[in-house]
Write a protein that holds these residues in place. Sequence first.
Motif, PDB file in Angstrom:
ATOM      1  N   ARG A  79       0.931  -1.451   0.243  1.00  0.00           N
ATOM      2  CA  ARG A  79       0.234  -0.552  -0.002  1.00  0.00           C
ATOM      3  C   ARG A  79       0.772   1.690  -0.082  1.00  0.00           C
ATOM      4  O   ARG A  79       0.838   2.521   0.023  1.00  0.00           O
ATOM      5  N   PHE A  80       1.872   1.460   0.881  1.00  0.00           N
ATOM      6  CA  PHE A  80       2.993   2.193   0.616  1.00  0.00           C
ATOM      7  C   PHE A  80       3.022   2.584  -0.755  1.00  0.00           C
ATOM      8  O   PHE A  80       2.891   3.675  -0.860  1.00  0.00           O
ATOM      9  N   TRP A  81       3.883   2.087  -1.533  1.00  0.00           N
ATOM     10  CA  TRP A  81       4.885   1.621  -2.518  1.00  0.00           C
ATOM     11  C   TRP A  81       4.054   2.708  -3.516  1.00  0.00           C
ATOM     12  O   TRP A  81       3.507   2.943  -4.952  1.00  0.00           O
ATOM     13  N   ARG A  82       2.482   1.586  -3.388  1.00  0.00           N
ATOM     14  CA  ARG A  82       1.507   1.941  -4.612  1.00  0.00           C
ATOM     15  C   ARG A  82       0.320   3.593  -4.232  1.00  0.00           C
ATOM     16  O   ARG A  82       0.799   4.011  -4.685  1.00  0.00           O
ATOM     17  N   LEU A  83       0.533   3.887  -2.724  1.00  0.00           N
ATOM     18  CA  LEU A  83      -0.176   5.230  -2.684  1.00  0.00           C
ATOM     19  C   LEU A  83       1.261   7.116  -2.938  1.00  0.00           C
ATOM     20  O   LEU A  83       0.835   6.949  -3.186  1.00  0.00           O
ATOM     21  N   PHE A  84       2.269   5.998  -1.704  1.00  0.00           N
ATOM     22  CA  PHE A  84       2.853   7.632  -1.323  1.00  0.00           C
ATOM     23  C   PHE A  84       3.959   8.109  -2.023  1.00  0.00           C
ATOM     24  O   PHE A  84       3.950   9.673  -2.646  1.00  0.00           O
ATOM     25  N   PRO A  85       4.475   7.386  -3.108  1.00  0.00           N
ATOM     26  CA  PRO A  85       5.781   7.672  -3.916  1.00  0.00           C
ATOM     27  C   PRO A  85       4.815   8.686  -5.064  1.00  0.00           C
ATOM     28  O   PRO A  85       5.488   9.654  -5.589  1.00  0.00           O
ATOM     29  N   PRO A  86       4.424   7.920  -6.226  1.00  0.00           N
ATOM     30  CA  PRO A  86       3.226   8.963  -6.889  1.00  0.00           C
ATOM     31  C   PRO A  86       2.837  10.609  -6.312  1.00  0.00           C
ATOM     32  O   PRO A  86       2.902  11.314  -7.101  1.00  0.00           O
ATOM     33  N   TYR A  87       2.377   9.955  -5.091  1.00  0.00           N
ATOM     34  CA  TYR A  87       1.551  11.513  -4.262  1.00  0.00           C
ATOM     35  C   TYR A  87       1.913  12.591  -3.784  1.00  0.00           C
ATOM     36  O   TYR A  87       1.735  13.432  -4.157  1.00  0.00           O
ATOM     37  N   TRP A  88       3.793  11.775  -3.473  1.00  0.00           N
ATOM     38  CA  TRP A  88       4.548  12.849  -3.111  1.00  0.00           C
ATOM     39  C   TRP A  88       5.194  14.205  -4.507  1.00  0.00           C
ATOM     40  O   TRP A  88       5.296  14.863  -4.433  1.00  0.00           O
ATOM     41  N   ILE A  89       5.027  12.607  -5.382  1.00  0.00           N
ATOM     42  CA  ILE A  89       5.681  13.549  -6.550  1.00  0.00           C
ATOM     43  C   ILE A  89       4.762  14.450  -7.390  1.00  0.00           C
ATOM     44  O   ILE A  89       5.183  15.438  -7.382  1.00  0.00           O
ATOM     45  N   ILE A  90       3.125  14.398  -7.343  1.00  0.00           N
ATOM     46  CA  ILE A  90       2.457  15.506  -7.259  1.00  0.00           C
ATOM     47  C   ILE A  90       2.176  16.178  -6.437  1.00  0.00           C
ATOM     48  O   ILE A  90       2.314  17.695  -6.635  1.00  0.00           O
ATOM     49  N   LEU A  91       2.478  16.003  -5.270  1.00  0.00           N
ATOM     50  CA  LEU A  91       2.060  16.932  -4.407  1.00  0.00           C
ATOM     51  C   LEU A  91       3.574  18.112  -4.608  1.00  0.00           C
ATOM     52  O   LEU A  91       2.587  19.019  -3.837  1.00  0.00           O
ATOM     53  N   THR A  92       4.491  17.553  -4.456  1.00  0.00           N
ATOM     54  CA  THR A  92       5.303  18.114  -5.084  1.00  0.00           C
ATOM     55  C   THR A  92       5.638  19.177  -6.052  1.00  0.00           C
ATOM     56  O   THR A  92       5.742  20.749  -6.142  1.00  0.00           O
ATOM     57  N   LEU A  93       4.589  18.332  -7.516  1.00  0.00           N
ATOM     58  CA  LEU A  93       4.026  19.949  -8.250  1.00  0.00           C
ATOM     59  C   LEU A  93       3.102  20.391  -7.894  1.00  0.00           C
ATOM     60  O   LEU A  93       3.353  22.152  -8.136  1.00  0.00           O
ATOM     61  N   TYR A  94       2.403  20.580  -6.500  1.00  0.00           N
ATOM     62  CA  TYR A  94       1.796  20.918  -6.234  1.00  0.00           C
ATOM     63  C   TYR A  94       2.238  23.005  -5.435  1.00  0.00           C
ATOM     64  O   TYR A  94       1.898  23.524  -5.641  1.00  0.00           O
ATOM     65  N   VAL A  95       2.743  22.007  -4.462  1.00  0.00           N
ATOM     66  CA  VAL A  95       3.962  23.067  -3.349  1.00  0.00           C
ATOM     67  C   VAL A  95       4.390  24.162  -4.844  1.00  0.00           C
ATOM     68  O   VAL A  95       5.010  25.300  -4.333  1.00  0.00           O
ATOM     69  N   ILE A  96       5.586  23.224  -5.869  1.00  0.00           N
ATOM     70  CA  ILE A  96       6.604  24.276  -6.571  1.00  0.00           C
ATOM     71  C   ILE A  96       5.725  25.532  -7.328  1.00  0.00           C
ATOM     72  O   ILE A  96       6.044  26.413  -7.042  1.00  0.00           O
ATOM     73  N   SER A  97       4.738  24.568  -7.618  1.00  0.00           N
ATOM     74  CA  SER A  97       3.513  25.631  -8.731  1.00  0.00           C
ATOM     75  C   SER A  97       2.726  27.143  -8.091  1.00  0.00           C
ATOM     76  O   SER A  97       3.098  27.790  -8.131  1.00  0.00           O
ATOM     77  N   TYR A  98       2.515  26.178  -6.667  1.00  0.00           N
ATOM     78  CA  TYR A  98       2.130  27.407  -5.970  1.00  0.00           C
ATOM     79  C   TYR A  98       3.239  28.847  -4.825  1.00  0.00           C
ATOM     80  O   TYR A  98       2.933  29.553  -5.102  1.00  0.00           O
ATOM     81  N   THR A  99       4.224  27.841  -5.048  1.00  0.00           N
ATOM     82  CA  THR A  99       5.102  29.205  -4.341  1.00  0.00           C
ATOM     83  C   THR A  99       4.943  29.869  -5.669  1.00  0.00           C
ATOM     84  O   THR A  99       5.877  30.991  -5.431  1.00  0.00           O
ATOM     85  N   ALA A 100       6.082  29.031  -6.895  1.00  0.00           N
ATOM     86  CA  ALA A 100       6.020  30.598  -8.529  1.00  0.00           C
ATOM     87  C   ALA A 100       4.698  31.398  -8.614  1.00  0.00           C
ATOM     88  O   ALA A 100       5.223  32.370  -8.797  1.00  0.00           O
TER      89      ALA A 100
END
Length: 337
Positions: A79-100
């Motif tokens: 469940r961790f490998w299925r859920l978290f790494p893809p989520y973290w990557i997309i979440l980081t895109l949100y953080v970078i975009s919102y910061t910009a």
Amino acid sequence: MSDRGVSTVAPLQVLRGLAATMVAGFHLYEVRQDQDGLFVVFQNGDAGVDLFFVLSGFIILYSENAAQKSSVMEFAKKRFWRLFPPYWIILTLYVISYTALIVLIGDGDKEMTFSNLAVSYLLLPYPDHIIVIAWTLSVELIFYTVFAVTFLGLGRMWFYAAMVAWVTAAQLYLLDRDLSSPFLNLVLHSSSFSFLVGAFIADLYLRGARRFRNAALWVGGISLLTYMAGLWQPPEAIGREIVPGLPAALLIYGVLDRDWRVPQVLVTWGEASYILYLLHLLFFAISGKVVSLIFGVDIYQNSLGMLAMLGAVSAVAYVACVKLERPYQKWYRKNRL
């Protein structure tokens, strides 16, 4: 995989794609709420969340019976490998975009704090998520925990006992209007019932139940789609775990074990549902701002423009699934992480 496994999973993948598209369409409808526009068919598209929850209850119990039952630790790793790494990557895109956006145009609506960063990256059961729909993943994690501790750790009867207790607590919490907290709103979310119903359908299916599936298909499918389009509304006293939750459950039961040739493109559309679900809000926000800055046009005032955005984000999710998510899943499964 056996033929039975294929005939079970492929239609469910299509329903996953439908659920994610319903949610994405709903968020486009929410911008205008134009009762005469094309996206009026998505006015209750958030029902896709309830479809996801019932599907999750089914898939988790079914997959742990169809294969050799996992240990608690094996299940947690999967469940961790299925859920978290893809989520973290997309979440980081949100953080970078919102910061910009904050730096470049002073968009105060996108302010981030240590609190919502922590809540978001840890998927804590609290509503202060950067990806606003990520609260659903927090509720999903609660279900995974209950399932792992009881079904895998103690047995089927303990699982159902724990789920009934969770559902009962959630319903009692809804009745107590004086008791309310952001934390309990998620921990005791009424979707616990949807997970339970999905798991029960999986048990019925594994025991060979097939009766009334044609009626379930038609009643569930028509009820869910007409509800999504706003053609009927249940009484306010009926919670979303009942409507649209039960029509979603009937639809899932109705599509099981069908001798249908599901086109691969639809199966992949379903596989891409997780990326589509997480990515679409960011894609819509950036697309809307880019079109506005370059062309001076509000794309949300044009139904065809919004349809183009929905098609575009679906295509991006599809390609990302094929080129990124599938190789990633193959990697972690091969390495048995």
